[in-house]
Structure formats: C-alpha cells, structure tokens
Write a protein that holds these residues in place. Structure first.
Motif, PDB file in Angstrom:
ATOM      1  N   LEU A  91      44.917  29.304  34.170  1.00 22.45           N
ATOM      2  CA  LEU A  91      44.685  30.608  34.653  1.00 22.45           C
ATOM      3  C   LEU A  91      43.802  31.049  35.912  1.00 22.45           C
ATOM      4  O   LEU A  91      44.484  31.589  37.313  1.00 22.45           O
ATOM      5  CB  LEU A  91      44.559  31.581  33.374  1.00 22.45           C
ATOM      6  CG  LEU A  91      44.757  32.117  32.072  1.00 22.45           C
ATOM      7  CD1 LEU A  91      43.581  32.845  31.635  1.00 22.45           C
ATOM      8  CD2 LEU A  91      46.235  32.624  32.674  1.00 22.45           C
ATOM      9  N   PHE A  92      42.776  30.333  36.722  1.00 21.53           N
ATOM     10  CA  PHE A  92      41.653  31.002  37.983  1.00 21.53           C
ATOM     11  C   PHE A  92      42.466  29.298  38.972  1.00 21.53           C
ATOM     12  O   PHE A  92      41.914  30.168  39.928  1.00 21.53           O
ATOM     13  CB  PHE A  92      40.969  31.189  36.852  1.00 21.53           C
ATOM     14  CG  PHE A  92      40.876  31.886  36.223  1.00 21.53           C
ATOM     15  CD1 PHE A  92      41.149  33.610  36.386  1.00 21.53           C
ATOM     16  CD2 PHE A  92      39.961  31.558  35.013  1.00 21.53           C
ATOM     17  CE1 PHE A  92      41.292  34.313  35.085  1.00 21.53           C
ATOM     18  CE2 PHE A  92      40.075  32.705  33.738  1.00 21.53           C
ATOM     19  CZ  PHE A  92      40.506  34.031  34.018  1.00 21.53           C
ATOM     20  N   ARG A 110      50.979  37.444  32.085  1.00 23.25           N
ATOM     21  CA  ARG A 110      49.626  37.210  32.784  1.00 23.25           C
ATOM     22  C   ARG A 110      48.825  37.489  31.574  1.00 23.25           C
ATOM     23  O   ARG A 110      47.505  37.238  31.976  1.00 23.25           O
ATOM     24  CB  ARG A 110      49.836  37.446  34.342  1.00 23.25           C
ATOM     25  CG  ARG A 110      48.593  36.464  34.834  1.00 23.25           C
ATOM     26  CD  ARG A 110      47.864  35.393  34.643  1.00 23.25           C
ATOM     27  NE  ARG A 110      48.934  34.397  34.979  1.00 23.25           N
ATOM     28  CZ  ARG A 110      49.502  33.609  35.733  1.00 23.25           C
ATOM     29  NH1 ARG A 110      48.360  33.701  36.987  1.00 23.25           N
ATOM     30  NH2 ARG A 110      50.214  32.682  35.811  1.00 23.25           N
ATOM     31  N   ARG A 111      48.679  39.845  31.593  1.00 22.88           N
ATOM     32  CA  ARG A 111      47.969  39.839  30.880  1.00 22.88           C
ATOM     33  C   ARG A 111      47.630  39.184  30.122  1.00 22.88           C
ATOM     34  O   ARG A 111      46.656  39.413  29.037  1.00 22.88           O
ATOM     35  CB  ARG A 111      48.280  41.373  30.974  1.00 22.88           C
ATOM     36  CG  ARG A 111      48.018  42.003  32.481  1.00 22.88           C
ATOM     37  CD  ARG A 111      48.183  43.846  32.075  1.00 22.88           C
ATOM     38  NE  ARG A 111      49.365  44.127  31.811  1.00 22.88           N
ATOM     39  CZ  ARG A 111      50.213  44.293  33.101  1.00 22.88           C
ATOM     40  NH1 ARG A 111      49.747  44.194  34.513  1.00 22.88           N
ATOM     41  NH2 ARG A 111      51.349  45.360  32.655  1.00 22.88           N
ATOM     42  N   SER A 113      48.101  36.690  28.878  1.00 27.67           N
ATOM     43  CA  SER A 113      47.770  35.468  28.716  1.00 27.67           C
ATOM     44  C   SER A 113      46.264  35.517  29.064  1.00 27.67           C
ATOM     45  O   SER A 113      45.247  34.815  28.608  1.00 27.67           O
ATOM     46  CB  SER A 113      48.498  34.290  30.116  1.00 27.67           C
ATOM     47  OG  SER A 113      50.018  33.890  29.353  1.00 27.67           O
ATOM     48  N   THR A 114      45.598  36.487  29.957  1.00 25.72           N
ATOM     49  CA  THR A 114      44.388  36.483  29.871  1.00 25.72           C
ATOM     50  C   THR A 114      43.398  37.164  28.542  1.00 25.72           C
ATOM     51  O   THR A 114      42.601  36.705  28.499  1.00 25.72           O
ATOM     52  CB  THR A 114      44.203  37.426  30.873  1.00 25.72           C
ATOM     53  OG1 THR A 114      45.138  37.237  32.542  1.00 25.72           O
ATOM     54  CG2 THR A 114      42.420  37.591  31.939  1.00 25.72           C
TER      55      THR A 114
END
Length: 170
Positions: A91-92, A110-111, A113-114
């Motif tokens: 993710l990062f 993406r939200r 997944s976060t």
C-alpha cells in the motif's frame, strides 16, 4: 473472561482464513479472465500482472494467519506480523511508487484496501497480545494428525492458487 479469549481468537482466525480464501478465489477468477482476454488478442498491463501476484501472495499469508489462529498456534503472531508488513509494503511503497503511475487504482478501491489494512493491523496487535499473554501454544503441542491435516490442506490450496496464476503467463 479468560475462557472467552480462545473463542474470540478462533472467530478472528476464521474471519481471516475465509477472507484469504475469498481473495484467492477472486485472484483465480481474475487470472482465468485474463487468460481469456489474452486468447482474444488483448493484453494485460505489467502493473496488473504484478498486482495479481501480490494479491495471490497476500491471500496465502492472510489465510495462513487465520488458520494458525484457528489452531491457537503461536506462529499466528508471526504470520499476522508478516502479513501486515506485506500489506503495508504494497500500500505504501510498491503500489504508489511502481504500479499506480502506469495504472492508477480507483479511489474507492484504495480506501477499502486501506481500511482492510488498518483492521488487519489492529488484529495483529491483538494476536501479539494474546501470544504474549500465553493464549497461543507452540504448534508442536497440537495433535499431529490435526497439524498434518491442516498443513496438507493449506499447502494444496496454496499450490493450486499459484498454479492458477502462473498458467496465465504472468
């Protein structure tokens, strides 16, 4: 309260075992779809192929973490920590640096997944605390038939998942 802890840990383990299996199923379906598209002359991007492999690896580590926790094996703490590190790295670092520039993800995806990463990180802290407090046992203390059965089933599933992704030529 102490007798509720193993039940709660096993419930968390079942959740992540099932979650890893569902992600694995989605990866296999996606790989089959990509094979069909490639047979029609369409191509998949490099970023998409890397994401597929990363998702497959994540499915394996997530399911392994859940299975170890269902068995109340102290290896669950290490597996959860490894899976958390794997997710954070994706993710990062991996996705924003190498994949997103060529193939940006959808904002909602993406939200999600976060949020899933944060939930898994919280679960990792709880599993580590349970291990520290002695709620998890050395896997060698488990009945041999149970450890063997679970290891065989998990290994067979993992090999099938990798084979399904590798067949696509990624």
């Amino acid at each position: 309260m102490d007798e509720a802890v193993p039940l709660l840990l096993r419930a968390v383990g079942v959740f992540y075992l099932a979650g890893g299996a569902m992600v694995g199923r989605a990866v296999r379906f996606g790989a089959a779809t990509d094979r069909m598209a490639e047979a029609l002359g369409l191509s998949t991007s490099r970023a998409e192929r890397i994401r597929t492999w990363w998702l497959a690896a994540g499915a394996v580590t997530t399911a392994a973490s859940g299975l170890a926790l269902v068995m109340l094996a102290e290896a669950a703490a290490w597996l959860f920590a490894f899976a958390t590190l794997q997710q954070a790295l994706y993710l990062f670092v991996v996705s924003p640096r190498w994949l997103d520039p060529d193939d940006p993800p959808e904002a909602e995806g993406r939200r999600q997944s976060t949020r899933a990463f944060v939930m898994f990180a919280v679960a990792t802290v709880l599993v580590a605390a349970a291990a520290h407090d002695g709620h998890l046992a050395d896997w060698r203390a488990l009945p041999g038939w149970l450890a063997g059965f679970c290891a065989f089933g998990f290994l067979a599933w993992s090999v099938h998942l990798v084979w399904s992704v590798a067949r696509r030529g990624a």
